[in-house]
Design a protein around this motif. Structure first.
Motif, PDB file in Angstrom:
ATOM      1  N   HIS A  32       0.833  -1.202   0.000  1.00 22.91           N
ATOM      2  CA  HIS A  32       0.000   0.000   0.000  1.00 22.91           C
ATOM      3  C   HIS A  32       0.869   1.254   0.000  1.00 22.91           C
ATOM      4  O   HIS A  32       0.373   2.350  -0.198  1.00 22.91           O
ATOM      5  CB  HIS A  32      -0.919   0.032   1.222  1.00 22.91           C
ATOM      6  CG  HIS A  32      -1.972  -1.020   1.195  1.00 22.91           C
ATOM      7  ND1 HIS A  32      -3.037  -0.987   0.330  1.00 22.91           N
ATOM      8  CD2 HIS A  32      -2.118  -2.158   1.917  1.00 22.91           C
ATOM      9  CE1 HIS A  32      -3.796  -2.042   0.515  1.00 22.91           C
ATOM     10  NE2 HIS A  32      -3.266  -2.766   1.475  1.00 22.91           N
ATOM     11  N   GLN A  78      -2.541   4.467   0.003  1.00 21.39           N
ATOM     12  CA  GLN A  78      -3.845   4.499  -0.641  1.00 21.39           C
ATOM     13  C   GLN A  78      -4.992   4.245   0.323  1.00 21.39           C
ATOM     14  O   GLN A  78      -6.085   4.755   0.133  1.00 21.39           O
ATOM     15  CB  GLN A  78      -3.885   3.479  -1.774  1.00 21.39           C
ATOM     16  CG  GLN A  78      -2.976   3.862  -2.920  1.00 21.39           C
ATOM     17  CD  GLN A  78      -3.015   2.851  -4.031  1.00 21.39           C
ATOM     18  OE1 GLN A  78      -2.945   1.654  -3.790  1.00 21.39           O
ATOM     19  NE2 GLN A  78      -3.119   3.337  -5.254  1.00 21.39           N
ATOM     20  N   GLN A  79      -4.764   3.427   1.337  1.00 24.39           N
ATOM     21  CA  GLN A  79      -5.871   3.041   2.212  1.00 24.39           C
ATOM     22  C   GLN A  79      -5.617   3.321   3.684  1.00 24.39           C
ATOM     23  O   GLN A  79      -6.466   3.043   4.514  1.00 24.39           O
ATOM     24  CB  GLN A  79      -6.161   1.550   2.042  1.00 24.39           C
ATOM     25  CG  GLN A  79      -6.583   1.182   0.650  1.00 24.39           C
ATOM     26  CD  GLN A  79      -6.853  -0.309   0.513  1.00 24.39           C
ATOM     27  OE1 GLN A  79      -6.683  -1.061   1.452  1.00 24.39           O
ATOM     28  NE2 GLN A  79      -7.252  -0.725  -0.667  1.00 24.39           N
ATOM     29  N   HIS A  80      -4.466   3.820   4.033  1.00 29.27           N
ATOM     30  CA  HIS A  80      -4.109   4.026   5.434  1.00 29.27           C
ATOM     31  C   HIS A  80      -3.622   5.465   5.621  1.00 29.27           C
ATOM     32  O   HIS A  80      -3.463   6.199   4.655  1.00 29.27           O
ATOM     33  CB  HIS A  80      -3.007   3.052   5.859  1.00 29.27           C
ATOM     34  CG  HIS A  80      -3.329   1.624   5.586  1.00 29.27           C
ATOM     35  ND1 HIS A  80      -4.197   0.898   6.359  1.00 29.27           N
ATOM     36  CD2 HIS A  80      -2.920   0.782   4.601  1.00 29.27           C
ATOM     37  CE1 HIS A  80      -4.298  -0.335   5.874  1.00 29.27           C
ATOM     38  NE2 HIS A  80      -3.531  -0.420   4.802  1.00 29.27           N
TER      39      HIS A  80
END
Length: 161
Positions: free
Chosen positions: A46, A65-67
């Protein structure tokens, strides 16, 4: 029949992986507004490395992207990032940006990363418990395209015939 399927499975496993370097360039016809973006986009992590070029400078960023990046224990306004270049490990404290999903690397670290990749050395980055190892394999060609940018688009004027 089973041998043929096994052979096809092995053959498919040997296929070349897609190039992890992705280039986006915006050419406006006016160099003041042109830009290029080169991202190492490994599906295994990520954590992403991005180079951004404008008329005046080239900058490097790490982004998630997600954290969100976790603030350092001793400084709530920065995140700790570990880099391995040419077998040497060093740590940088990098200021957290709004949203904590993107870190701007210093020009010194940016230059060190680019030099290592141009020399064919892997670059390992660890941040937020996530690790990304940048493979230098196709970096030189992708970086050359990145520096070059793209040609301005030709717009169609008048009615189509």
């Amino acid at each position: 029949m089973q041998k043929e399927l096994l052979f096809l499975a092995l053959l498919g496993g040997c296929a070349n992986a897609p190039d992890p370097w992705h280039l986006d360039a915006i050419a406006t016809g006016n160099p003041h507004y042109d830009s290029s973006r080169l991202v190492y986009n490994s599906p295994l992590s990520h954590l992403k490395l991005e180079f951004l070029k404008t008329e005046k400078a080239t900058a490097a960023y790490l982004f998630l992207q997600q954290h969100r990046f976790t603030p350092a224990a001793d400084d709530p306004h920065s995140a700790e990032v570990f880099f391995t270049l040419g077998g040497m490990v060093f740590k940088e404290s990098i200021h957290l940006r709004e949203g904590r999903m993107r870190l701007k690397l210093s020009s010194e670290v940016t230059e060190r990363i680019i030099f290592a990749l141009q020399e064919g050395e892997q670059v390992a980055i660890v941040a937020n418990g996530l690790k990304e190892t940048i493979d230098p394999g196709s970096f030189e060609a992708a970086y050359a395209k990145f520096l070059k940018g793209s040609a301005p688009m030709k717009f169609i004027k008048g009615p189509l015939e």
